[in-house]
Design an enzyme around this catalytic site. Sequence first.
Site, mmCIF file in Angstrom:
data_model
loop_
_atom_site.group_PDB
_atom_site.id
_atom_site.type_symbol
_atom_site.label_atom_id
_atom_site.label_comp_id
_atom_site.label_asym_id
_atom_site.label_seq_id
_atom_site.Cartn_x
_atom_site.Cartn_y
_atom_site.Cartn_z
ATOM 1 N N ARG A 76 58.591 52.184 25.897
ATOM 2 C CA ARG A 76 57.995 52.414 25.552
ATOM 3 C C ARG A 76 57.126 52.090 26.536
ATOM 4 O O ARG A 76 57.065 50.646 27.345
ATOM 5 C CB ARG A 76 57.001 51.234 24.203
ATOM 6 C CG ARG A 76 57.639 52.064 22.691
ATOM 7 C CD ARG A 76 56.549 50.300 22.221
ATOM 8 N NE ARG A 76 57.775 50.896 20.257
ATOM 9 C CZ ARG A 76 56.665 51.387 19.235
ATOM 10 N NH1 ARG A 76 55.809 49.932 18.969
ATOM 11 N NH2 ARG A 76 57.652 51.339 18.653
ATOM 12 N N GLU A 120 54.127 51.842 27.291
ATOM 13 C CA GLU A 120 52.457 50.927 27.748
ATOM 14 C C GLU A 120 52.444 50.592 29.310
ATOM 15 O O GLU A 120 53.068 49.971 29.833
ATOM 16 C CB GLU A 120 52.900 50.245 26.835
ATOM 17 C CG GLU A 120 52.629 50.939 24.559
ATOM 18 C CD GLU A 120 53.235 49.959 24.030
ATOM 19 O OE1 GLU A 120 53.525 48.614 24.541
ATOM 20 O OE2 GLU A 120 53.258 50.202 22.968
ATOM 21 N N ARG A 134 52.203 39.410 25.211
ATOM 22 C CA ARG A 134 53.055 39.938 24.392
ATOM 23 C C ARG A 134 53.689 41.459 24.228
ATOM 24 O O ARG A 134 53.728 41.688 22.806
ATOM 25 C CB ARG A 134 52.741 39.455 22.630
ATOM 26 C CG ARG A 134 50.959 40.010 23.143
ATOM 27 C CD ARG A 134 49.953 39.514 22.990
ATOM 28 N NE ARG A 134 50.157 39.626 20.810
ATOM 29 C CZ ARG A 134 49.670 41.061 20.425
ATOM 30 N NH1 ARG A 134 48.833 41.686 21.376
ATOM 31 N NH2 ARG A 134 49.759 40.927 19.165
ATOM 32 N N HIS A 135 54.225 41.855 25.339
ATOM 33 C CA HIS A 135 54.072 43.627 25.605
ATOM 34 C C HIS A 135 55.638 43.505 26.554
ATOM 35 O O HIS A 135 55.786 42.931 27.551
ATOM 36 C CB HIS A 135 53.765 44.461 25.546
ATOM 37 C CG HIS A 135 52.361 44.844 24.581
ATOM 38 N ND1 HIS A 135 51.073 44.138 24.565
ATOM 39 C CD2 HIS A 135 52.406 45.490 23.607
ATOM 40 C CE1 HIS A 135 50.417 44.073 23.744
ATOM 41 N NE2 HIS A 135 50.741 45.257 23.130
ATOM 42 N N GLU A 138 50.358 40.043 15.581
ATOM 43 C CA GLU A 138 51.348 41.143 14.481
ATOM 44 C C GLU A 138 52.720 40.874 14.715
ATOM 45 O O GLU A 138 53.409 40.892 15.977
ATOM 46 C CB GLU A 138 51.008 42.657 15.228
ATOM 47 C CG GLU A 138 52.005 43.714 14.389
ATOM 48 C CD GLU A 138 51.898 44.697 15.162
ATOM 49 O OE1 GLU A 138 50.571 45.351 15.113
ATOM 50 O OE2 GLU A 138 52.580 45.363 15.067
ATOM 51 N N SER A 192 55.370 46.169 11.461
ATOM 52 C CA SER A 192 54.760 47.498 11.122
ATOM 53 C C SER A 192 55.745 47.536 10.060
ATOM 54 O O SER A 192 56.263 48.516 10.705
ATOM 55 C CB SER A 192 54.093 48.235 12.191
ATOM 56 O OG SER A 192 52.837 47.513 12.807
ATOM 57 N N ARG A 245 58.689 39.465 19.650
ATOM 58 C CA ARG A 245 57.925 39.090 19.287
ATOM 59 C C ARG A 245 58.052 37.832 18.385
ATOM 60 O O ARG A 245 57.197 37.029 18.360
ATOM 61 C CB ARG A 245 56.750 40.350 18.123
ATOM 62 C CG ARG A 245 56.437 40.874 19.316
ATOM 63 C CD ARG A 245 54.837 40.260 19.344
ATOM 64 N NE ARG A 245 54.519 41.011 20.323
ATOM 65 C CZ ARG A 245 53.252 42.321 19.848
ATOM 66 N NH1 ARG A 245 53.225 42.519 18.842
ATOM 67 N NH2 ARG A 245 53.024 43.426 21.112
HETATM 68 O O1 4AD Z 1 53.912 48.404 15.329
HETATM 69 P P1 4AD Z 1 55.622 49.160 15.549
HETATM 70 O O2 4AD Z 1 54.859 50.388 16.838
HETATM 71 O O3 4AD Z 1 55.425 50.333 14.841
HETATM 72 C C1 4AD Z 1 56.699 51.614 14.614
HETATM 73 O O4 4AD Z 1 57.613 51.587 15.655
HETATM 74 C C2 4AD Z 1 57.393 51.751 13.396
HETATM 75 N N1 4AD Z 1 57.909 52.574 13.721
HETATM 76 C C3 4AD Z 1 57.614 50.541 12.131
HETATM 77 C C4 4AD Z 1 58.410 51.088 11.094
HETATM 78 O O5 4AD Z 1 58.864 50.940 10.064
HETATM 79 N N2 4AD Z 1 56.698 51.482 10.450
HETATM 80 O O6 4AD Z 1 56.295 48.566 15.992
HETATM 81 C C5 4AD Z 1 56.906 47.684 15.534
HETATM 82 C C6 4AD Z 1 56.795 45.912 16.166
HETATM 83 C C7 4AD Z 1 55.777 45.550 16.107
HETATM 84 O O7 4AD Z 1 55.626 44.680 15.067
HETATM 85 C C8 4AD Z 1 56.218 44.617 17.378
HETATM 86 O O8 4AD Z 1 57.016 43.008 16.691
HETATM 87 C C9 4AD Z 1 57.291 45.286 17.844
HETATM 88 O O9 4AD Z 1 58.145 46.194 17.525
HETATM 89 N N3 4AD Z 1 56.864 45.613 19.354
HETATM 90 C C10 4AD Z 1 57.132 44.964 20.541
HETATM 91 N N4 4AD Z 1 56.901 43.609 21.242
HETATM 92 C C11 4AD Z 1 57.611 43.816 22.307
HETATM 93 N N5 4AD Z 1 56.988 44.924 23.398
HETATM 94 C C12 4AD Z 1 56.393 46.022 22.563
HETATM 95 N N6 4AD Z 1 55.800 46.871 23.608
HETATM 96 C C13 4AD Z 1 56.037 46.096 21.225
HETATM 97 N N7 4AD Z 1 56.141 47.420 20.217
HETATM 98 C C14 4AD Z 1 56.201 46.598 19.734
HETATM 99 MG MG MG Z 2 52.319 47.706 14.423
#
Ligand code: 4AD
Ligand code: MG
Length: 429
Positions: free
Chosen positions: A213, A215, A221-222, A352, A355, A403
């Site tokens: 990502r 981001e 936490r990212h 979180e 998701s 996380r």
């Molecule tokens: O909430 P996210 O973005 O959801 C999805 O990717 C969906 N496709 C999941 C699904 O099956 N609906 O990402 C899921 C989890 C987050 O809750 C977080 O724990 C972790 O992935 N996550 C990250 N952890 C660290 N750094 C980041 N940039 C993260 N982005 C997501």
């Molecule tokens: Mg999410």
Amino acid sequence: MLRSHYSTDVGEEEFGKKIAIAGWVEDIRNLGGIAFILLRDRKGKAQITCIKKEIPEIFEKITSLSRESVISAEGLCQKNEKVRNGWELLPEKMEILSQAETPLPMGIADKVNVDFDTRLDNRFIDLRREKVQAIFKIRHTFIEGASEFLSSNGFLQVHTPKITVSSPEGGTEVFKINYFGRDAYLVQSPQLYKQIMMATGMDRVYEIAWYFRAEEHDTSRHLNESTAIDLEMAFIDSEEDVMKIGEKLVKSVLEKIVEENEKEMKILDVNLDIPQLPFTRVTYDEVAEMLEKKVDFKWGDDLGTDEEKIVGNEVNEQFYFITRFPLKTKPFYAMPDGDYARAFDLACKGTEISSGAQRIHDYNMLVGRMKELGMNVENFDEYLKAFRYGMPPHGGFGLGIERFLMEVLELGNIRECILFPRDKKRISP
Ligand code: 4AD
Ligand code: MG
């Protein structure tokens, strides 16, 4: 040398016998007539004691050693209650396998705190530290436990592509790559592929997935490259079926960690409480009501870090689900229910960690949602095709591995939980 017994994990049955150990020289003390080495390997530490007048040639070698050099030694395993593990090695042979340069880029055993960037710049040394290894041993248990749980619940482990042409998670940026002259992206999540899998009849799948990502935010936490336990299951009645798997997974993994990582938990000075099932479920509406009283928050807003913390304090549970999010806060594939989505988040101590959702399985509804959101439907041809020839109702979630560990182990920074973190500033080592 007795290369078959290279471990400092020596039991009483070895006392009085000849053994061999090998590892890193954590410390050397030379008292003139006697020298001590504190040797470290993956199992722990051991003392090597050398008396100069008995074996002057080994004594010479010891005094020439630098800290963190790798050696092997063979000799008598002598019981000695004054030594911390109850025995010491009196070497008859010693081999220097690799002499470490001096000075070290950072200390291992030093009490002084090394700053985090120095630790990450020298991660291979940082990883020699007991505390840091404890995290990765627990990470191993977590992943193994999740695999065991999912496998015994009928989930098949799969691996989906990490190079793709379309991106699932609107709102987060993608890394663009040059794929033989064509534009391609690193996947943000296995979302689209695990949904495609639901059209195959392999109707419960999971993946230890990589997320990429782009981001911009640089927070504790990212990560820009992270891992997750991602699963998808078909023939569900609602998102509740998915949540039930999620909470059981979390509980079962925590039980395994408590059982197998007592030593590591002690090193990290954390206690794990095994949560009761079912986890508390609070609706987004209830969350909005809590927040409207405390901060500038309107129904339909996303939950930021501060909001999540407030909710965490109010709910006051280690784990809880937030359910029934406003449709507009969730990606296109979430199943609508009026103005709401059949989507949920799982939080741990106000952060979180996962998701998930029931997804849209009806082709026309899915295309309709994508158009409503102004998405370019053609970019998703290959994904949508899987919905045209028999797609069962399905749902799933992604649970961030780093996380989860960061919260459960109270580590404060997500970078602690991945070997070589990638963030906005860091792309090496
Ligand atoms: O909430 P996210 O973005 O959801 C999805 O990717 C969906 N496709 C999941 C699904 O099956 N609906 O990402 C899921 C989890 C987050 O809750 C977080 O724990 C972790 O992935 N996550 C990250 N952890 C660290 N750094 C980041 N940039 C993260 N982005 C997501
Ligand atoms: Mg999410």
